[in-house]
Design an enzyme around this catalytic site. Structure first.
Site, PDB file in Angstrom:
ATOM      1  N   ARG A 204      48.713  47.375  32.862  1.00  0.00           N
ATOM      2  CA  ARG A 204      49.663  46.688  31.988  1.00  0.00           C
ATOM      3  C   ARG A 204      49.129  45.342  31.511  1.00  0.00           C
ATOM      4  NH1 ARG A 204      54.622  48.159  32.097  1.00  0.00           N
ATOM      5  NH2 ARG A 204      55.200  46.043  31.538  1.00  0.00           N
TER       6      ARG A 204
ATOM      7  N   LYS B 144      42.142  38.276  41.226  1.00  0.00           N
ATOM      8  CA  LYS B 144      42.291  39.270  40.155  1.00  0.00           C
ATOM      9  C   LYS B 144      43.222  38.743  39.062  1.00  0.00           C
ATOM     10  CE  LYS B 144      45.449  42.661  40.682  1.00  0.00           C
ATOM     11  NZ  LYS B 144      46.469  42.745  39.603  1.00  0.00           N
ATOM     12  N   ASN B 145      44.369  38.216  39.481  1.00  0.00           N
ATOM     13  CA  ASN B 145      45.359  37.834  38.470  1.00  0.00           C
ATOM     14  C   ASN B 145      45.016  36.528  37.750  1.00  0.00           C
ATOM     15  OD1 ASN B 145      46.690  40.165  38.951  1.00  0.00           O
ATOM     16  ND2 ASN B 145      48.389  39.250  40.100  1.00  0.00           N
TER      17      ASN B 145
ATOM     18  N   ASP C 137      59.249  42.116  26.331  1.00  0.00           N
ATOM     19  CA  ASP C 137      60.058  41.567  25.245  1.00  0.00           C
ATOM     20  C   ASP C 137      59.928  40.044  25.125  1.00  0.00           C
ATOM     21  OD1 ASP C 137      61.295  41.693  27.749  1.00  0.00           O
ATOM     22  OD2 ASP C 137      63.317  41.615  26.924  1.00  0.00           O
TER      23      ASP C 137
ATOM     24  N   ARG D 266      59.574  46.557  33.750  1.00  0.00           N
ATOM     25  CA  ARG D 266      58.552  45.615  33.291  1.00  0.00           C
ATOM     26  C   ARG D 266      58.348  45.581  31.774  1.00  0.00           C
ATOM     27  NH1 ARG D 266      53.377  45.666  37.019  1.00  0.00           N
ATOM     28  NH2 ARG D 266      53.273  43.505  36.371  1.00  0.00           N
TER      29      ARG D 266
ATOM     30  N   ARG E 210      42.352  48.851  42.625  1.00  0.00           N
ATOM     31  CA  ARG E 210      42.633  48.047  41.425  1.00  0.00           C
ATOM     32  C   ARG E 210      42.578  46.554  41.732  1.00  0.00           C
ATOM     33  NH1 ARG E 210      47.870  49.573  38.265  1.00  0.00           N
ATOM     34  NH2 ARG E 210      47.046  47.736  37.230  1.00  0.00           N
TER      35      ARG E 210
ATOM     36  N   ASP F 254      54.207  39.831  45.448  1.00  0.00           N
ATOM     37  CA  ASP F 254      52.980  40.585  45.728  1.00  0.00           C
ATOM     38  C   ASP F 254      52.611  40.584  47.217  1.00  0.00           C
ATOM     39  OD1 ASP F 254      52.769  41.210  43.067  1.00  0.00           O
ATOM     40  OD2 ASP F 254      51.218  39.733  42.616  1.00  0.00           O
TER      41      ASP F 254
ATOM     42  N   CYS G  40      56.476  51.600  34.986  1.00  0.00           N
ATOM     43  CA  CYS G  40      55.541  51.214  36.049  1.00  0.00           C
ATOM     44  C   CYS G  40      56.211  51.528  37.378  1.00  0.00           C
ATOM     45  CB  CYS G  40      55.280  49.718  35.878  1.00  0.00           C
ATOM     46  SG  CYS G  40      54.448  48.918  37.219  1.00  0.00           S
TER      47      CYS G  40
HETATM   48  N1  EPU Z   1      60.172  40.442  32.406  1.00  0.00           N
HETATM   49  C1  EPU Z   1      60.958  40.860  31.360  1.00  0.00           C
HETATM   50  N2  EPU Z   1      60.460  40.752  30.090  1.00  0.00           N
HETATM   51  C2  EPU Z   1      59.218  40.269  29.830  1.00  0.00           C
HETATM   52  C3  EPU Z   1      58.409  39.839  30.904  1.00  0.00           C
HETATM   53  C4  EPU Z   1      58.914  39.938  32.196  1.00  0.00           C
HETATM   54  O1  EPU Z   1      62.085  41.314  31.557  1.00  0.00           O
HETATM   55  O2  EPU Z   1      58.835  40.205  28.654  1.00  0.00           O
HETATM   56  C5  EPU Z   1      60.680  40.543  33.791  1.00  0.00           C
HETATM   57  C6  EPU Z   1      59.862  41.561  34.619  1.00  0.00           C
HETATM   58  O3  EPU Z   1      60.313  42.884  34.436  1.00  0.00           O
HETATM   59  C7  EPU Z   1      60.071  41.052  36.028  1.00  0.00           C
HETATM   60  C8  EPU Z   1      60.110  39.538  35.835  1.00  0.00           C
HETATM   61  O4  EPU Z   1      60.451  39.333  34.449  1.00  0.00           O
HETATM   62  O5  EPU Z   1      61.293  41.500  36.535  1.00  0.00           O
HETATM   63  C9  EPU Z   1      58.832  38.794  36.142  1.00  0.00           C
HETATM   64  O6  EPU Z   1      57.722  39.476  35.601  1.00  0.00           O
HETATM   65  P1  EPU Z   1      56.370  38.761  35.136  1.00  0.00           P
HETATM   66  O7  EPU Z   1      56.287  38.850  33.651  1.00  0.00           O
HETATM   67  O8  EPU Z   1      56.270  37.417  35.750  1.00  0.00           O
HETATM   68  O9  EPU Z   1      55.288  39.729  35.776  1.00  0.00           O
HETATM   69  P2  EPU Z   1      53.894  40.067  35.136  1.00  0.00           P
HETATM   70  O10 EPU Z   1      53.400  38.898  34.403  1.00  0.00           O
HETATM   71  O11 EPU Z   1      53.962  41.366  34.433  1.00  0.00           O
HETATM   72  C10 EPU Z   1      52.408  39.196  37.116  1.00  0.00           C
HETATM   73  C11 EPU Z   1      51.363  39.773  38.033  1.00  0.00           C
HETATM   74  C12 EPU Z   1      52.025  40.735  39.000  1.00  0.00           C
HETATM   75  C13 EPU Z   1      53.074  39.969  39.798  1.00  0.00           C
HETATM   76  C14 EPU Z   1      54.079  39.314  38.837  1.00  0.00           C
HETATM   77  C15 EPU Z   1      55.102  38.437  39.540  1.00  0.00           C
HETATM   78  C16 EPU Z   1      49.363  39.747  36.684  1.00  0.00           C
HETATM   79  C17 EPU Z   1      48.331  40.496  35.936  1.00  0.00           C
HETATM   80  N3  EPU Z   1      50.352  40.453  37.240  1.00  0.00           N
HETATM   81  O12 EPU Z   1      52.985  40.309  36.428  1.00  0.00           O
HETATM   82  O13 EPU Z   1      50.993  41.177  39.890  1.00  0.00           O
HETATM   83  O14 EPU Z   1      53.761  40.847  40.668  1.00  0.00           O
HETATM   84  O15 EPU Z   1      53.388  38.488  37.872  1.00  0.00           O
HETATM   85  O16 EPU Z   1      54.485  37.443  40.264  1.00  0.00           O
HETATM   86  O17 EPU Z   1      49.268  38.526  36.803  1.00  0.00           O
HETATM   87  C18 EPU Z   1      49.906  42.700  41.334  1.00  0.00           C
HETATM   88  O18 EPU Z   1      48.890  41.977  41.287  1.00  0.00           O
HETATM   89  O19 EPU Z   1      50.032  43.646  42.169  1.00  0.00           O
HETATM   90  C19 EPU Z   1      51.007  42.471  40.411  1.00  0.00           C
HETATM   91  C20 EPU Z   1      51.935  43.396  40.149  1.00  0.00           C
END
Ligand code: EPU
Length: 423
Positions: free
Chosen positions: A92, A22-23, A124, A121, A398, A306, A116
């Site tokens: 998201r 999925k991701n 920024d 999340r 999902r 995850d 969320c």
């Molecule tokens: N963060 C910030 N600012 C940003 C971006 C991230 O503060 O602009 C923080 C987040 O709040 C978090 C950390 O950085 O504390 C890491 O977040 P990341 O951006 O890596 O997460 P994501 O890209 O939103 C993806 C996966 C998630 C998975 C995370 C971590 C996808 C679509 N989603 O989310 O998957 O948990 O990386 O590996 O790829 C799931 O599939 O159930 C899922 C939640």
């Protein structure tokens, strides 16, 4: 609202085939916005988030056809650039269209994802980095409005913290930017590498694929491509844990064990027996219960956040006290209260859950709060005595393709039912 009714205590036997990731599929679908030519993606998982992303693409004028198990994304003539809140609020990852829209259509309007269940999340880092590529960004009526009338321009960007979708968004923006972009402190997750490989097949010039520094030489345009997304490592890990908990000989096939090294290491430390082939993991019936194990979630190649919830369920059946620390998201223990309703003994102290095992779990009704928490409750239901009802299964849908079908094929007894709106 749909629920699962699980009759616990059945032994799982046989083979379960893992679906496409999925991701990985989500950014690959967003990347189809970068070209006017068709892109074919075979084997995408049939899960709700993919349907949502296809709807986001439709709102942006692109159509997705499904032919012989492959998804074919075809660009329309529309210059639409607005991803509306009705879609973004349900997923998201819709924010992944921001980079491609800005890069190719030079403008984007994407609803800001709200809070969320697993944490604040913010996005920024995505926005700051896109501004460094020359985008003009503002927030208007809850939407991010981004413009780059003369196109994006390469830059040197250091992510303040590793972000998976942030890295993906910027990579997609950089491939059509003028000149060279260097992205530093990038996420190493296999899904990022998979996206980079698809972009390279479309004609993008990217150096350092698979490392934390990606160097991109922008090109004028990208062509279509055929790309097979990687198997879903989180789905695979979930079935490996199911097999340890309730299996009498389960093969988790069509997966990439190398992507699960952190989980397999912890399982090995806990005394779990398994064997690994190139694309499968065999889990025999466990002669003894696993020992308690301690872990902290981390960015790849560390232990995936995850898989934290699912491992926590396993810890309820292990001998001794396991300490599980969540270091990526600040609020990802919502499954703990539900597991306690089943009889688990867990104390949460800050970011760490101390799980005392083994405990007898006793079936009751529990509520899913997010995708991976739902999976942990289904796993608990497999070993709980009597009947467990997992409510709000839409979270599970999902990201897990036909989970009850796959579990029942292994011998579980999981029934999907919908008692109507008042129960
Ligand atoms: N963060 C910030 N600012 C940003 C971006 C991230 O503060 O602009 C923080 C987040 O709040 C978090 C950390 O950085 O504390 C890491 O977040 P990341 O951006 O890596 O997460 P994501 O890209 O939103 C993806 C996966 C998630 C998975 C995370 C971590 C996808 C679509 N989603 O989310 O998957 O948990 O990386 O590996 O790829 C799931 O599939 O159930 C899922 C939640």
């Amino acid at each position: 609202m749909e629920k699962f009714r699980i009759r616990g205590g059945r032994r799982l036997v046989g083979e379960v085939r893992i679906s496409g990731s999925k991701n990985a599929a989500l950014p690959c679908l967003a990347a189809t916005l970068l070209t006017s030519e068709p892109v074919t993606l075979p084997g995408l998982p049939r899960v709700r988030d993919i349907v949502t992303m296809e709807r986001v693409l439709a709102a942006l004028g692109e159509s997705c056809e499904h032919v012989n198990g492959a998804t074919r994304a075809v660009a329309g003539r529309s210059g639409a650039f607005h991803a509306p809140y009705e879609l973004v609020r349900t997923m998201r990852a819709s924010v992944l269209v921001l980079g491609p829209l800005l890069a190719r259509r030079h403008r984007a309007r994407v609803a800001l994802p709200g809070g969320c269940a697993i944490g604040a999340r913010p996005v920024d880092f995505h926005l700051e980095a896109l501004a460094r590529l020359g985008a003009d960004l503002r927030i208007e009526s809850g939407d991010v409005v981004a413009e780059a009338p003369r196109g994006l321009c390469g830059s040197d960007i250091v992510f303040p913290r590793i972000t998976v979708t942030g890295t993906e968004n910027l990579l997609m923006a950089a491939v059509l930017s003028r000149g060279r972009t260097i992205l530093r402190n990038c996420a190493l997750e296999p899904e990022v590498e998979d996206l980079a490989r698809m972009l390279a097949a479309m004609g993008a010039r990217i150096n350092g694929i698979g490392t934390s520094t990606l160097e991109v030489e922008g090109v004028e345009s990208l062509r279509g491509a055929d790309h097979n997304v990687i198997p879903d490592r989180i789905e695979a890990g979930t079935y490996v844990i199911a097999a340890v908990l309730a299996g009498s000989g389960v093969t988790v096939s069509r997966c990439r064990p190398v992507h699960l090294a952190a989980l397999l290491t912890v399982l090995g430390e806990a005394g779990v027996t398994f064997s690994v082939r190139a694309d499968a993991i065999d889990v025999p019936e466990q002669e003894v219960r696993p020992r308690a194990a301690s872990l902290e979630t981390a960015e790849y190649p560390g232990f995936a956040t995850d898989l934290q919830a699912q491992f926590l369920t396993l810890a309820t059946q292990a001998m001794g006290t396991s300490s599980i620390t969540e270091a990526i998201f600040e609020n990802r223990f919502q499954h703990v209260l539900e597991l306690k309703r089943l009889g688990a003994s867990i104390a949460v102290e800050g970011p760490t859950a101390h799980v005392h095992g083994p405990t007898h779990l006793d079936g009751t009704t529990v509520m899913a709060s997010d995708l991976r928490a739902s999976a942990s409750l289904v796993l608990a239901g497999l070993v709980a005595g009597g009947e467990t009802v997992v409510d709000r299964i839409y979270h599970l849908d999902r990201g897990y393709e036909a989970m009850e079908v796959k579990l029942n094929a292994l011998g579980a007894q999981v029934e999907r039912f919908n008692p109507g709106p008042y129960l």
